[in-house]
Design a protein around this motif. Structure first.
Motif, PDB file in Angstrom:
ATOM      1  N   SER A  48       0.828  -1.213   0.000  1.00 55.16           N
ATOM      2  CA  SER A  48       0.000   0.000   0.000  1.00 55.16           C
ATOM      3  C   SER A  48       0.864   1.266   0.000  1.00 55.16           C
ATOM      4  O   SER A  48       0.530   2.246  -0.685  1.00 55.16           O
ATOM      5  CB  SER A  48      -0.957  -0.008   1.201  1.00 55.16           C
ATOM      6  N   ASN A  49       1.995   1.228   0.713  1.00 55.75           N
ATOM      7  CA  ASN A  49       2.835   2.437   0.754  1.00 55.75           C
ATOM      8  C   ASN A  49       3.409   2.762  -0.619  1.00 55.75           C
ATOM      9  O   ASN A  49       3.493   3.932  -1.020  1.00 55.75           O
ATOM     10  CB  ASN A  49       3.984   2.252   1.749  1.00 55.75           C
ATOM     11  N   MET A  50       3.818   1.733  -1.331  1.00 54.12           N
ATOM     12  CA  MET A  50       4.398   1.973  -2.667  1.00 54.12           C
ATOM     13  C   MET A  50       3.336   2.526  -3.621  1.00 54.12           C
ATOM     14  O   MET A  50       3.606   3.424  -4.417  1.00 54.12           O
ATOM     15  CB  MET A  50       5.000   0.676  -3.224  1.00 54.12           C
ATOM     16  N   ASN A  51       2.116   1.993  -3.512  1.00 54.05           N
ATOM     17  CA  ASN A  51       1.050   2.511  -4.374  1.00 54.05           C
ATOM     18  C   ASN A  51       0.760   3.980  -4.069  1.00 54.05           C
ATOM     19  O   ASN A  51       0.559   4.785  -4.981  1.00 54.05           O
ATOM     20  CB  ASN A  51      -0.225   1.666  -4.240  1.00 54.05           C
ATOM     21  N   LYS A  52       0.754   4.305  -2.758  1.00 53.65           N
ATOM     22  CA  LYS A  52       0.520   5.703  -2.356  1.00 53.65           C
ATOM     23  C   LYS A  52       1.623   6.593  -2.942  1.00 53.65           C
ATOM     24  O   LYS A  52       1.362   7.640  -3.527  1.00 53.65           O
ATOM     25  CB  LYS A  52       0.529   5.813  -0.829  1.00 53.65           C
ATOM     26  N   LYS A  53       2.867   6.120  -2.785  1.00 55.52           N
ATOM     27  CA  LYS A  53       4.018   6.904  -3.255  1.00 55.52           C
ATOM     28  C   LYS A  53       3.892   7.228  -4.758  1.00 55.52           C
ATOM     29  O   LYS A  53       4.202   8.338  -5.195  1.00 55.52           O
ATOM     30  CB  LYS A  53       5.287   6.095  -2.989  1.00 55.52           C
ATOM     31  N   TRP A  54       3.422   6.260  -5.532  1.00 57.78           N
ATOM     32  CA  TRP A  54       3.325   6.463  -6.980  1.00 57.78           C
ATOM     33  C   TRP A  54       1.930   6.949  -7.416  1.00 57.78           C
ATOM     34  O   TRP A  54       1.656   7.043  -8.614  1.00 57.78           O
ATOM     35  CB  TRP A  54       3.670   5.166  -7.724  1.00 57.78           C
ATOM     36  N   GLY A  55       1.049   7.196  -6.419  1.00 63.42           N
ATOM     37  CA  GLY A  55      -0.291   7.713  -6.723  1.00 63.42           C
ATOM     38  C   GLY A  55      -1.156   6.728  -7.493  1.00 63.42           C
ATOM     39  O   GLY A  55      -1.895   7.118  -8.417  1.00 63.42           O
ATOM     40  N   ARG A  56      -1.097   5.454  -7.117  1.00 63.33           N
ATOM     41  CA  ARG A  56      -1.885   4.436  -7.842  1.00 63.33           C
ATOM     42  C   ARG A  56      -2.863   3.784  -6.884  1.00 63.33           C
ATOM     43  O   ARG A  56      -2.561   3.610  -5.702  1.00 63.33           O
ATOM     44  CB  ARG A  56      -0.972   3.325  -8.379  1.00 63.33           C
ATOM     45  N   SER A  57      -4.006   3.362  -7.415  1.00 59.20           N
ATOM     46  CA  SER A  57      -4.913   2.546  -6.605  1.00 59.20           C
ATOM     47  C   SER A  57      -4.418   1.100  -6.694  1.00 59.20           C
ATOM     48  O   SER A  57      -3.679   0.738  -7.635  1.00 59.20           O
ATOM     49  CB  SER A  57      -6.346   2.646  -7.139  1.00 59.20           C
ATOM     50  N   VAL A  58      -4.855   0.294  -5.715  1.00 57.81           N
ATOM     51  CA  VAL A  58      -4.372  -1.095  -5.722  1.00 57.81           C
ATOM     52  C   VAL A  58      -4.842  -1.838  -6.977  1.00 57.81           C
ATOM     53  O   VAL A  58      -4.092  -2.629  -7.567  1.00 57.81           O
ATOM     54  CB  VAL A  58      -4.746  -1.831  -4.403  1.00 57.81           C
ATOM     55  N   GLY A  96       9.199 -20.447  -8.435  1.00 55.83           N
ATOM     56  CA  GLY A  96       9.178 -19.071  -8.917  1.00 55.83           C
ATOM     57  C   GLY A  96       9.659 -18.084  -7.881  1.00 55.83           C
ATOM     58  O   GLY A  96      10.203 -18.463  -6.840  1.00 55.83           O
ATOM     59  N   VAL A  97       9.470 -16.790  -8.192  1.00 54.42           N
ATOM     60  CA  VAL A  97       9.927 -15.726  -7.288  1.00 54.42           C
ATOM     61  C   VAL A  97       8.761 -14.802  -6.922  1.00 54.42           C
ATOM     62  O   VAL A  97       7.919 -14.486  -7.761  1.00 54.42           O
ATOM     63  CB  VAL A  97      11.064 -14.894  -7.931  1.00 54.42           C
ATOM     64  N   ALA A  98       8.725 -14.413  -5.643  1.00 49.03           N
ATOM     65  CA  ALA A  98       7.715 -13.455  -5.180  1.00 49.03           C
ATOM     66  C   ALA A  98       8.411 -12.111  -4.992  1.00 49.03           C
ATOM     67  O   ALA A  98       9.483 -12.038  -4.390  1.00 49.03           O
ATOM     68  CB  ALA A  98       7.110 -13.928  -3.862  1.00 49.03           C
ATOM     69  N   VAL A  99       7.791 -11.072  -5.534  1.00 53.16           N
ATOM     70  CA  VAL A  99       8.475  -9.788  -5.630  1.00 53.16           C
ATOM     71  C   VAL A  99       7.537  -8.649  -5.240  1.00 53.16           C
ATOM     72  O   VAL A  99       6.387  -8.617  -5.659  1.00 53.16           O
ATOM     73  CB  VAL A  99       8.962  -9.589  -7.090  1.00 53.16           C
ATOM     74  N   VAL A 100       8.049  -7.711  -4.431  1.00 56.49           N
ATOM     75  CA  VAL A 100       7.255  -6.519  -4.085  1.00 56.49           C
ATOM     76  C   VAL A 100       7.869  -5.297  -4.773  1.00 56.49           C
ATOM     77  O   VAL A 100       7.370  -4.826  -5.800  1.00 56.49           O
ATOM     78  CB  VAL A 100       7.180  -6.284  -2.552  1.00 56.49           C
ATOM     79  N   SER A 101       8.993  -4.792  -4.215  1.00 57.99           N
ATOM     80  CA  SER A 101       9.473  -3.475  -4.663  1.00 57.99           C
ATOM     81  C   SER A 101       9.951  -3.456  -6.114  1.00 57.99           C
ATOM     82  O   SER A 101       9.781  -2.454  -6.807  1.00 57.99           O
ATOM     83  CB  SER A 101      10.576  -2.969  -3.729  1.00 57.99           C
ATOM     84  N   ALA A 102      10.512  -4.564  -6.575  1.00 52.56           N
ATOM     85  CA  ALA A 102      11.040  -4.565  -7.948  1.00 52.56           C
ATOM     86  C   ALA A 102       9.919  -4.467  -8.992  1.00 52.56           C
ATOM     87  O   ALA A 102      10.195  -4.240 -10.171  1.00 52.56           O
ATOM     88  CB  ALA A 102      11.880  -5.813  -8.195  1.00 52.56           C
ATOM     89  N   LEU A 103       8.664  -4.629  -8.540  1.00 52.19           N
ATOM     90  CA  LEU A 103       7.542  -4.388  -9.465  1.00 52.19           C
ATOM     91  C   LEU A 103       6.773  -3.133  -9.073  1.00 52.19           C
ATOM     92  O   LEU A 103       6.498  -2.265  -9.903  1.00 52.19           O
ATOM     93  CB  LEU A 103       6.564  -5.584  -9.451  1.00 52.19           C
ATOM     94  N   PHE A 104       6.430  -3.031  -7.766  1.00 50.32           N
ATOM     95  CA  PHE A 104       5.489  -1.987  -7.368  1.00 50.32           C
ATOM     96  C   PHE A 104       6.156  -0.675  -6.941  1.00 50.32           C
ATOM     97  O   PHE A 104       5.480   0.346  -6.827  1.00 50.32           O
ATOM     98  CB  PHE A 104       4.545  -2.516  -6.276  1.00 50.32           C
ATOM     99  N   ASP A 105       7.463  -0.707  -6.716  1.00 50.14           N
ATOM    100  CA  ASP A 105       8.147   0.555  -6.419  1.00 50.14           C
ATOM    101  C   ASP A 105       8.904   1.012  -7.672  1.00 50.14           C
ATOM    102  O   ASP A 105      10.066   1.437  -7.612  1.00 50.14           O
ATOM    103  CB  ASP A 105       9.116   0.350  -5.233  1.00 50.14           C
ATOM    104  N   GLU A 108       8.073  -3.774 -15.946  1.00 52.40           N
ATOM    105  CA  GLU A 108       8.925  -4.507 -14.994  1.00 52.40           C
ATOM    106  C   GLU A 108       8.460  -5.958 -14.875  1.00 52.40           C
ATOM    107  O   GLU A 108       9.272  -6.874 -14.830  1.00 52.40           O
ATOM    108  CB  GLU A 108       8.889  -3.841 -13.597  1.00 52.40           C
ATOM    109  N   THR A 109       7.130  -6.154 -14.833  1.00 50.45           N
ATOM    110  CA  THR A 109       6.608  -7.528 -14.691  1.00 50.45           C
ATOM    111  C   THR A 109       6.928  -8.328 -15.945  1.00 50.45           C
ATOM    112  O   THR A 109       7.321  -9.502 -15.864  1.00 50.45           O
ATOM    113  CB  THR A 109       5.077  -7.510 -14.442  1.00 50.45           C
ATOM    114  N   ARG A 110       6.768  -7.677 -17.082  1.00 53.87           N
ATOM    115  CA  ARG A 110       7.040  -8.381 -18.351  1.00 53.87           C
ATOM    116  C   ARG A 110       8.510  -8.817 -18.411  1.00 53.87           C
ATOM    117  O   ARG A 110       8.824  -9.945 -18.754  1.00 53.87           O
ATOM    118  CB  ARG A 110       6.710  -7.448 -19.524  1.00 53.87           C
ATOM    119  N   ASN A 111       9.395  -7.914 -18.021  1.00 57.16           N
ATOM    120  CA  ASN A 111      10.828  -8.242 -18.059  1.00 57.16           C
ATOM    121  C   ASN A 111      11.162  -9.357 -17.068  1.00 57.16           C
ATOM    122  O   ASN A 111      11.929 -10.271 -17.368  1.00 57.16           O
ATOM    123  CB  ASN A 111      11.674  -7.001 -17.754  1.00 57.16           C
ATOM    124  N   LEU A 112      10.548  -9.262 -15.877  1.00 58.80           N
ATOM    125  CA  LEU A 112      10.815 -10.294 -14.866  1.00 58.80           C
ATOM    126  C   LEU A 112      10.295 -11.655 -15.358  1.00 58.80           C
ATOM    127  O   LEU A 112      10.954 -12.693 -15.215  1.00 58.80           O
ATOM    128  CB  LEU A 112      10.139  -9.918 -13.539  1.00 58.80           C
TER     129      LEU A 112
END
Ligand SMILES: Cc1ncc(COP(=O)(O)OP(=O)(O)O)c(N)n1
Ligand SMILES: Cc1nc(C(=O)O)sc1CCOP(=O)(O)O
Ligand SMILES: [Mg+2]
Length: 556
Positions: free
Chosen positions: A352-362, A524-533, A540-544
């Motif tokens: 939620s913090n990363m979404n707020k930072k970038w002004g996006r809804s979830v 697989g890999v679970a990722v937070v900041s490398a996609l949402f920040d 980013e998701t496509r590249n990952l």
């Protein structure tokens, strides 16, 4: 009807008939492990190793060994097992215990293979191939049960699925009563799951009548007391209920697994197919409960698609587990959103913090991730108000389902229930997985965070579907998180019977190193900041996705 004459089959090894059959057949059995053969095997291994470094086509694939009888009508037995495993994309080797002559009318004859031929087949397969799961069907004599148990002690496998075949669909008795003692005393204590139908459960318990779901529950408990880790009593023959209800018991919890009854006479082989599908899913890394769920759904779908087939003139036709005769659309599994361990490939976890930072809804963030190729989403909205969380989860669920992607909720079982999410992810200090399972039921996906082999073992016992393992690298997304490194990840993966997704500090630059660990259940890999920040979640998701899927192919 039991017509166990060994004459014909015993003669395979007889010196008198050897010249007629050709010495080759006798010699093959005797020389399987001769020096020249082991040299040839070494050469072949060297060749395969060389090829493996050049291509990805020799991937290690999940492997089920079926120990069962042959059915000439090909609805049940070895033939059903081969078809079911092929349909579930799992390699299947075979040990044939008996040859039956049967068709849609019934069983006309049974020839039991000699013990040494069964023992030879077991040794041939288990000493050479990497078998993940053994599934048993018709075990026609006490001595065969004993030979199998000895072989499994010598060559242990990840799981043993026992379908205690005693009575055919046409009500012909296929094994004698002496085998029952072998089942109870030797085989069941080694089994991870036993899957009797109502008649078989009744016979196992000394012919007690089973007429209701509560009778089935009692029977499941009594059979569990014989030693298997799990029991599934198949209620297809319980005509008192409208649905087909199976009772699953894991030693602590009972689950009633319902499916709508398919009106068809083409039911021959459903038991073998179900057990083989369970074995196949276990071999692919699923937990027991999800393996059972997938198998049940598979059989239900196969029955539905082959309900009108006409094969033979008798009352009980085979069905088509390859789902090919009617061109089934395989995506129906997706629509029911049953858990597939491959869903863990690119696991996007929101913040939620990363979404707020970038002004996006979830939901904007989730949409971008699924469009970029995320294969599963977890809503990790630590600061969200409950009502707001439920509403945004519902919106995200719509988006995910339109792409066939499962959506899980972090920590909040209440929110998962309220929005009917596909499951939850819980940590070591959240609600215990076992309790989450009893609240959410058998259909939902449950993931558990684990940092140690002991926690991974507990997650399996508790009925989780996968584990999240980390922190692989240091992370600033989760405060005070202990880093276990690639070595820690490898140790947990090796101990885990469940599929694993790696988490913690993972992104484009190191995802390949993680997947390169090469342990088969690391999915697989679970990722937070490398996609949402990041500015563009989709890119980013496509590249990952591209990096992880390429790495997964290479290590297979
Ligand atoms: C896939 C995945 N793995 C691990 C975690 C961490 O869960 P937990 O330990 O409960 O910590 P929080 O995420 O709740 O802070 C996860 N969320 N997802
Ligand atoms: C939520 C979480 N769980 C972890 C664990 O080790 O269990 S690490 C972590 C945070 C992962 O975020 P990022 O991808 O930004 O490093
Ligand atoms: Mg948590």
């Amino acid at each position: 009807m039991l017509m166990a004459s060994c004459n014909l089959v015993n003669s395979w090894n007889s010196p008198q008939l050897a010249p007629i059959l050709g010495f080759k057949q006798v010699r093959i059995f005797n020389s399987l492990f001769s020096d020249s053969d082991s040299n040839r095997r070494n050469q072949r291994h060297a060749f395969l190793n060389m090829q493996q470094s050049q291509s990805v086509s020799d991937a290690k694939i999940p492997h089920v060994l079926t120990v069962a009888g042959s059915d000439s009508g090909a609805g049940a037995g070895i033939q059903a097992d081969l078809k079911a495993c092929a349909a579930r994309r799992v390699f299947c080797s075979t040990v044939i215990t008996a040859v039956t002559a049967q068709n849609t009318v019934g069983v006309q004859g049974v020839e039991i293979l000699p013990d040494d031929v069964v023992a030879q087949q077991l040794k041939s397969v288990l000493s050479d191939m990497h078998v993940d799961v053994v599934k048993t069907g018709m075990l026609p004599s006490l001595s065969v049960v004993k030979i199998l148990c000895q072989s499994l002690r010598k060559f242990p496998v990840k799981a043993l699925v026992v379908d205690p075949v005693m009575v055919s669909t046409s009500a012909d008795v296929l094994v004698g009563s002496s085998v029952l003692a072998g089942f109870r005393e030797e085989l069941f204590p080694m089994a991870d799951i036993v899957t009797p139908n109502i008649k078989e459960a009744s016979l196992l318990l000394g012919d007690v009548p089973l007429q209701s779901v509560s009778d089935m529950r009692r029977a499941a408990k009594l059979i569990h007391d014989m030693g298997p880790r799990n029991v599934l009593i198949k209620g297809g023959d319980l005509h008192a209920s409208l649905d087909a209800i199976d009772v699953f018991f894991d030693g602590e919890e009972f689950y009633e697994l319902r499916s709508s009854r398919v009106k068809t006479c083409n039911t021959h082989g459903t038991g073998c197919t179900l057990a083989s599908c369970i074995a196949a899913e276990l071999a692919r890394g699923s937990s027991m409960l999800s393996a059972v769920k997938v198998a049940k759904h598979f059989v239900e779908t196969a029955l539905d698609y082959s309900k009108d087939l006409v094969i033979g003139n008798g009352p009980q036709g085979p069905f088509d587990p390859l789902l090919a005769l009617k061109n089934i659309d395989q995506s129906s599994y997706r629509q029911k959103r049953l858990f597939d361990p491959n869903d863990l490939l690119v696991y996007a976890v929101t913040d939620s913090n990363m979404n707020k930072k970038w002004g996006r809804s979830v939901d904007e963030a989730v949409k971008a991730a699924v469009e970029g190729g995320a294969t599963i989403i977890q809503l990790r909205e630590k600061d969200a108000e409950t009502r707001e969380f439920i509403e945004s989860a519902k919106a995200c669920l719509k988006i995910c389902h339109s792409y066939g992607v499962p959506l899980l909720i972090n920590d909040r079982i209440d929110v998962a229930l309220a929005c009917d999410a596909d499951g939850v992810h819980v940590g070591q200090s959240d609600m215990p997985a076992r309790l989450a399972r009893s609240l959410l039921g058998p259909e939902k996906i449950i993931g558990v965070s684990c940092k140690t082999p002991e926690q991974a073992e507990q997650a399996w016992i508790d009925g989780a579907d996968y584990i999240g393992c980390g922190g692989v690298y240091p992370t600033s997304t989760k405060a005070n998180n202990r880093t276990i490194g690639l070595d820690g990840l490898k140790e947990v993966c090796k101990a885990s019977k469940l599929p694993v997704v790696a988490i913690g500090g993972i992104g484009l630059s190191n995802a390949h190193d993680v997947m390169e660990l090469g342990v088969p259940n690391l999915k697989g890999v679970a990722v937070v900041s490398a996609l949402f920040d990041r500015e563009c979640i989709l890119t980013e998701t496509r590249n990952l996705h591209s990096v992880v899927s390429r790495a997964a192919l290479l290590v297979k």
